[in-house]
Design an enzyme around this catalytic site. Structure first.
Site, short mmCIF file in Angstrom:
data_model
loop_
_atom_site.label_atom_id
_atom_site.label_comp_id
_atom_site.label_asym_id
_atom_site.label_seq_id
_atom_site.Cartn_x
_atom_site.Cartn_y
_atom_site.Cartn_z
N ARG A 203 -0.10 -2.56 9.19
CA ARG A 203 -0.81 -1.31 8.94
C ARG A 203 -0.53 -0.41 10.14
O ARG A 203 -0.26 -0.88 11.24
CB ARG A 203 -2.31 -1.54 8.79
CG ARG A 203 -2.70 -2.49 7.65
CD ARG A 203 -4.21 -2.69 7.63
NE ARG A 203 -4.63 -3.55 6.52
CZ ARG A 203 -4.82 -4.86 6.61
NH1 ARG A 203 -4.61 -5.49 7.78
NH2 ARG A 203 -5.21 -5.57 5.57
N LYS B 95 -8.06 -5.51 10.19
CA LYS B 95 -9.06 -5.23 9.16
C LYS B 95 -9.85 -6.49 8.85
O LYS B 95 -9.28 -7.56 8.67
CB LYS B 95 -8.36 -4.72 7.89
CG LYS B 95 -9.32 -4.23 6.81
CD LYS B 95 -8.54 -3.63 5.67
CE LYS B 95 -9.48 -3.10 4.59
NZ LYS B 95 -8.74 -2.48 3.47
N HIS C 287 2.07 3.25 4.59
CA HIS C 287 1.66 2.05 3.87
C HIS C 287 2.70 1.61 2.85
O HIS C 287 2.72 0.45 2.43
CB HIS C 287 0.30 2.27 3.20
CG HIS C 287 -0.59 1.06 3.23
ND1 HIS C 287 -1.12 0.55 4.39
CD2 HIS C 287 -1.03 0.24 2.24
CE1 HIS C 287 -1.86 -0.52 4.12
NE2 HIS C 287 -1.81 -0.73 2.82
N ARG D 79 4.67 -1.19 4.26
CA ARG D 79 3.97 -2.47 4.17
C ARG D 79 4.09 -3.05 2.75
O ARG D 79 4.34 -4.24 2.57
CB ARG D 79 2.50 -2.28 4.57
CG ARG D 79 1.61 -3.52 4.46
CD ARG D 79 0.25 -3.18 5.06
NE ARG D 79 -0.82 -4.03 4.56
CZ ARG D 79 -1.20 -5.17 5.12
NH1 ARG D 79 -0.56 -5.63 6.19
NH2 ARG D 79 -2.21 -5.86 4.62
N HIS E 31 -4.73 -10.69 3.82
CA HIS E 31 -5.62 -10.46 2.68
C HIS E 31 -6.66 -11.57 2.58
O HIS E 31 -6.33 -12.75 2.74
CB HIS E 31 -4.82 -10.41 1.37
CG HIS E 31 -3.99 -9.18 1.23
ND1 HIS E 31 -2.93 -9.08 0.34
CD2 HIS E 31 -4.05 -7.99 1.86
CE1 HIS E 31 -2.39 -7.88 0.44
NE2 HIS E 31 -3.04 -7.21 1.34
N TYR F 156 1.51 -7.55 -6.08
CA TYR F 156 2.94 -7.35 -5.81
C TYR F 156 3.82 -8.04 -6.86
O TYR F 156 5.00 -7.71 -6.99
CB TYR F 156 3.28 -7.84 -4.41
CG TYR F 156 2.60 -7.03 -3.34
CD1 TYR F 156 2.98 -5.71 -3.09
CD2 TYR F 156 1.56 -7.55 -2.59
CE1 TYR F 156 2.34 -4.94 -2.15
CE2 TYR F 156 0.90 -6.79 -1.64
CZ TYR F 156 1.29 -5.49 -1.41
OH TYR F 156 0.64 -4.72 -0.48
#
Length: 346
Positions: A203, A228, A293, A296, A319, A328
């Site tokens: 990120r 995050k 982003h 990424r 995640h 994805y």
């Protein structure tokens, strides 16, 4: 002439709502400066001025310093969020959302706000201004937390109807497009930053938060600290990137942060990083609204297409849920391209 007038906050403006069934009265109100019709309230509204208050027989405004009251409430909320160690971005987002909400009901005290007001806010402000579903959810989350933790009130904020989340596919660049972007900059520092984002799936906040000690060349990994969700993680370090970093370190000699801004010891700003990408896109003439982003997303998709297990990709991206990573699979073209259309057999 017959009417019913009351103060109103409409789209963060102080207004006077005038409801009437009399045609002549409606025609008269329409002559007022900046008179507007509200479908939600089924009435006309005009600017909340001393003159208009006198015309519609409302009491003069009493300065109760509503803005000061709002500031105090938001300050309490921010302190609570910070004491629970919410991220700076979340604190700012929730505080701004609460300011928006309380300003809308500036003519009421917090204790007077009820369920009907919450539904009114949803229709009169969020929906009428066609604000995004994600912004609506941010408002709901902030209001829910504020009333529960600061006001200690059992207010069913779920009645501010949460919109269904849009199921959008992540934007992905082809490997050829990524290569063009990464080679666009003559400035070596800018090139290294963009290469780091793509090669490690970072990120933008994670990139500018890196320190030289986070590059562990002996282990060929990059340590991402307190990303995050307040989580640390490691990602593999490409040998090609390591060579670029060594050249960069020799030339730029960063002191505190791996990528520093114009002021020594200060991190490179996220806004400047966005400009770096914007310039790269301009030079390549890629006709897509590329964001940082996207790099990424492209990293994750290209890993999947090269045969990397989805569980590893989840760990690399940081995640919490595998469902987030599974998106994805919907943009990976490797398997899709192998499917033969029945049209070919006609």
């Amino acid at each position: 002439m017959k009417w019913n007038a009351r103060p109103l906050v409409h789209r963060a403006e102080y207004r006077i709502l005038v409801a009437t069934d009399d045609f002549e009265t409606s025609q008269w109100i329409k002559t007022f400066t900046d008179a507007r019709w509200s479908h939600t309230h089924r009435g006309w509204h005009v600017p909340d001025t001393e003159r208009n208050r006198a015309v519609f027989r409302l009491a003069p405004k009493i300065d109760k310093s509503p803005d000061k009251s709002i500031v105090q409430q938001v300050a309490r909320f921010k302190l609570w969020l910070q004491s629970r160690r919410y991220s700076e971005n979340t604190v700012k987002t929730y505080a701004d959302a609460l300011i928006c909400f309380l300003t809308f009901f500036v003519h009421k005290t917090v204790d007077e706000i009820d369920i009907d007001d919450l539904i009114l806010f949803n229709n009169e402000y969020i929906l009428e201004q066609k604000l995004s579903a994600s912004y609506q959810n941010q408002i709901v989350n902030a209001v829910k937390l504020y009333f529960a933790q600061i006001q200690h009130r059992k207010l069913d904020v779920e009645l501010i109807h949460r919109p269904k989340r849009q199921k959008l596919l992540p934007n992905v660049l082809s490997k050829a497009e990524v290569k063009m972007l990464l080679e666009a900059h003559v400035n070596f520092k800018h090139k290294v930053m963009l290469c780091m984002i793509y090669s490690c799936g970072l990120r933008s906040s994670e990139l500018v938060g890196l320190k030289p000690t986070d590059i562990q060349s002996d282990r060929n990994v990059v340590v991402i600290r307190q990303a995050k969700g307040k989580k640390d993680r490691i990602v593999p370090l490409s040998p090609l990137i390591l060579d670029m970093l060594r050249q960069y370190y020799t030339g730029y000699k960063p002191k505190v942060w791996l990528f520093e801004g114009n002021q020594p010891g200060a991190p490179f700003s996220a806004k400047s990083l966005q400009f770096v990408l914007k310039e790269a896109v301009r030079k390549t003439q890629i006709q897509k609204p590329v964001t940082l982003h996207w790099l990424r997303h492209s990293y994750a998709t290209h890993l999947l297409e090269s045969g990397t297990d989805l569980r590893y990709i989840q760990e690399l991206l940081g995640h919490n849920s595998s469902k987030t990573t599974e998106i994805y699979t919907h943009v990976s073209t490797q398997s899709i391209q192998m499917i033969k259309s029945p049209f070919d057999d006609l």
